[in-house]
Scaffold this active site. Structure first.
Site, mmCIF file in Angstrom:
data_model
loop_
_atom_site.group_PDB
_atom_site.id
_atom_site.type_symbol
_atom_site.label_atom_id
_atom_site.label_comp_id
_atom_site.label_asym_id
_atom_site.label_seq_id
_atom_site.Cartn_x
_atom_site.Cartn_y
_atom_site.Cartn_z
ATOM 1 N N GLU A 1 0.835 -1.219 0.000
ATOM 2 C CA GLU A 1 0.000 0.000 0.000
ATOM 3 C C GLU A 1 0.854 1.248 0.000
ATOM 4 O O GLU A 1 0.532 2.233 -0.677
ATOM 5 C CB GLU A 1 -0.928 -0.007 1.222
ATOM 6 N N GLU A 2 1.941 1.199 0.754
ATOM 7 C CA GLU A 2 2.743 2.404 0.952
ATOM 8 C C GLU A 2 3.480 2.855 -0.305
ATOM 9 O O GLU A 2 3.991 3.962 -0.352
ATOM 10 C CB GLU A 2 3.749 2.185 2.090
ATOM 11 N N ASP B 1 -7.633 2.162 7.924
ATOM 12 C CA ASP B 1 -6.238 2.597 7.784
ATOM 13 C C ASP B 1 -5.970 3.695 8.802
ATOM 14 O O ASP B 1 -6.574 4.768 8.734
ATOM 15 C CB ASP B 1 -6.021 3.116 6.351
#
Length: 549
Positions: free
Chosen positions: A363-364, A392
């Site tokens: 995701e990052e 999140d």
């Protein structure tokens, strides 16, 4: 009168609105848990008592309306999901980081151990667990500076570094052609992610094959813009910064995509360079890139229940990876841990709808895991996902209780989510209202894993407690904490440790996660457009490969 709860396996009979307690659940789980529930009558008089009773305006107690299966399951699951259970997972993730160089980032032993921890817990609980491989960019090496030249009507060469740069993951190549602007906002919109340039294939209606696509940063990942440009026949792409304060210069970012759809040269420019290329419309350019990319493989963890209608999937997710700088306990150990504890406590309960949980990788670096998952599903499988819930950063130290603004009722920033997102938002808001807690809206700004779901028209919602942004005076009045200070001062830093997670926020938000999963899993009329019930099957083996065993 309290609902009578029988101690049997938990059948869900929606037509009869029956929900009974399974043997593993504690006696009295549906009774008040020490906190009286407050309600208001139509006259505004406050009353207290279990959710199964109410007071009239004359003070006489009457039987409440019969609780729905959703009400009962939501109360039970929020009772079972305790902050102590979430804390155990947070402690485990911290221990994993401590044993692996202080990080749980992509392509590190810390991420692999986090993946194995989550998958192991879910397998032991009896879920169908899939560990899904997907490829992405590993090392990216510039072999030469990028070249961007305007060849007509005003020949010039843009300066590498200050006016033009690389997007990590671009291929080497050279192309020349006329610029064609794609849905630009010049001047830029008032807030970040006002631009949706290139995010939809429809943005390229009338695009002439053989031209260079001029795209603006905003809303969706870069590779979505480039993929759509290539499909429209672009020979190269120039993406320029969006133009708001802090979004004007050349910045590093990734255009990596886990297949070969981004096989045209791509450069990133300042807002000023993009505006220069946009006018006049007949501007022609030359683009040249020289870079070398290696690919790595990482994983998502997916778990599906053995109960419920396979054509009505309630999906929830949280990204599992952190950043290299630190352990990533709030971002996003908090969402991962709250979702894991919810899944573990829900394991024995048959539901009307199929439940599917996801812990996303990468995701990052651009929502790559969730995007790969959504895009790898055949259309018929994608259509089974009735809604997606995203969690999140739900334990920020200077938190605000933020609910994704599914209906754009705030009237600022990004637009509403797909139809049904408004109903998801209302479900979350109702939970906080019952708790006597305020919430504020937060936009679908493209920064988390709901992105590929809403891009594909799937209703979405979720929770967030804030990242590097600063808490407002109004939010401090609602939630406490410090105005003018970041919600998470350790965002993407080494200090995002177990001590950085606010357990008050975790206590509330873990219950909100459980409440939403419970209610939607028993909802006979899920938010969003009506779906066709497809035959039972998990996502195809070609899209998911269990690599862990």
């Amino acid at each position: 009168m309290l609902l009578r709860i029988t101690r049997r396996a938990l059948p869900v009979v929606a037509a009869a609105a029956v929900l009974t307690l399974p043997p593993a659940a504690p006696a009295g789980a549906l009774a008040a848990t020490g906190q009286a529930t407050t309600a208001r009558t139509t006259t505004g008089l406050a009353t207290t008592g279990p959710v199964t009773a109410a007071r009239t305006t004359t003070g006489q107690s009457t039987a409440a309306q019969a609780a729905t299966p959703q009400d009962v399951f939501a109360k039970l699951l929020t009772h079972l999901v305790k902050p102590s259970g979430v804390a155990k997972h947070l402690d485990a993730l911290q221990a994993i980081a401590d044993a692996n160089g202080g990080t749980r980032a992509l392509d590190t032993p810390g991420y692999a151990a986090s993946r194995d921890y989550v998958a192991g817990k879910l397998r032991k609980a009896g879920y169908r667990v899939t560990v899904q491989d997907f490829p992405l960019i590993g090392a990216f090496t510039e072999l030469a500076p990028p070249v961007l030249e305007q060849t007509a009507p005003d020949p010039k060469t843009y300066v590498p570094g200050s006016e033009v740069g690389y997007l990590t993951g671009t291929v080497s190549g050279e192309a020349s052609g006329q610029i064609q602007a794609v849905d630009l906002q010049i001047p830029p919109g008032p807030v970040a992610n006002s631009s949706t340039s290139g995010c939809q294939e429809s943005d390229f209606a009338g695009f002439a094959a053989g031209r260079v696509a001029l795209l603006q940063r905003g809303t969706c990942p870069y590779y979505v813009k480039v993929r759509n440009a290539k499909r429209a026949g672009a020979v190269a792409a120039v993406i320029f910064n969006e133009g708001q304060p802090g979004r004007t210069g050349v910045t590093g970012a990734s255009v990596s995509y886990p297949d070969d759809s981004v096989s045209i040269p791509v450069v990133f420019t300042s807002f000023a360079t993009g505006a220069d290329l946009a006018d006049p419309a007949a501007t022609t350019v030359r683009v040249k890139t020289a870079a070398e990319t290696t690919k790595i493989v990482t994983q998502n963890v997916l778990a599906e229940s053995r109960f419920g209608r396979p054509g009505k999937v309630v999906m929830s997710g949280a990204h599992l990876d952190g950043v290299p700088a630190g352990p990533g306990l709030n971002d996003n150990g908090s969402g991962s841990a709250a979702l894991l504890e919810t899944a573990l406590q829900a394991k024995i309960f048959p539901t009307l709808n199929r439940t599917r949980f996801a812990w996303w990788g990468a995701e990052e670096v651009g929502l790559l895991g969730s995007t790969y998952y959504v895009n790898s599903l055949p259309e018929a499988e994608r259509a089974k996902i009735a809604l997606y819930l995203n969690f999140d950063m739900v334990g920020s130290p200077n938190f605000a209780y933020k609910v994704y603004d599914g209906d754009n009722s705030d009237g600022v920033g990004a637009p509403a989510g797909p139809p049904g997102s408004d109903e998801i938002e209302k479900t979350f808001e109702a939970f906080f209202t019952k708790k006597g807690l305020a919430t504020v809206g937060t936009d679908f700004d493209g920064r988390s894993d709901y992105g590929p779901f809403i891009t594909n028209g799937i209703p979405a919602g979720g929770l967030f407690t804030g990242a590097e942004g600063r808490k407002t005076e109004a939010e401090a009045a609602l939630f406490g904490g410090q105005a003018g200070v970041a919600y998470d001062v350790c965002y993407h830093q080494a200090c995002d440790t177990r001590a950085n997670v606010n357990m008050t926020a975790i206590d509330v938000n873990a219950d909100a996660v459980a409440d939403s999963v419970a209610r939607h899993s028993l909802d006979p009329d899920l938010p969003g457009p009506a779906l066709t019930a497809h035959s039972a099957s998990p996502p195809p083996a070609s899209a998911m490969k269990d690599t862990i065993g």
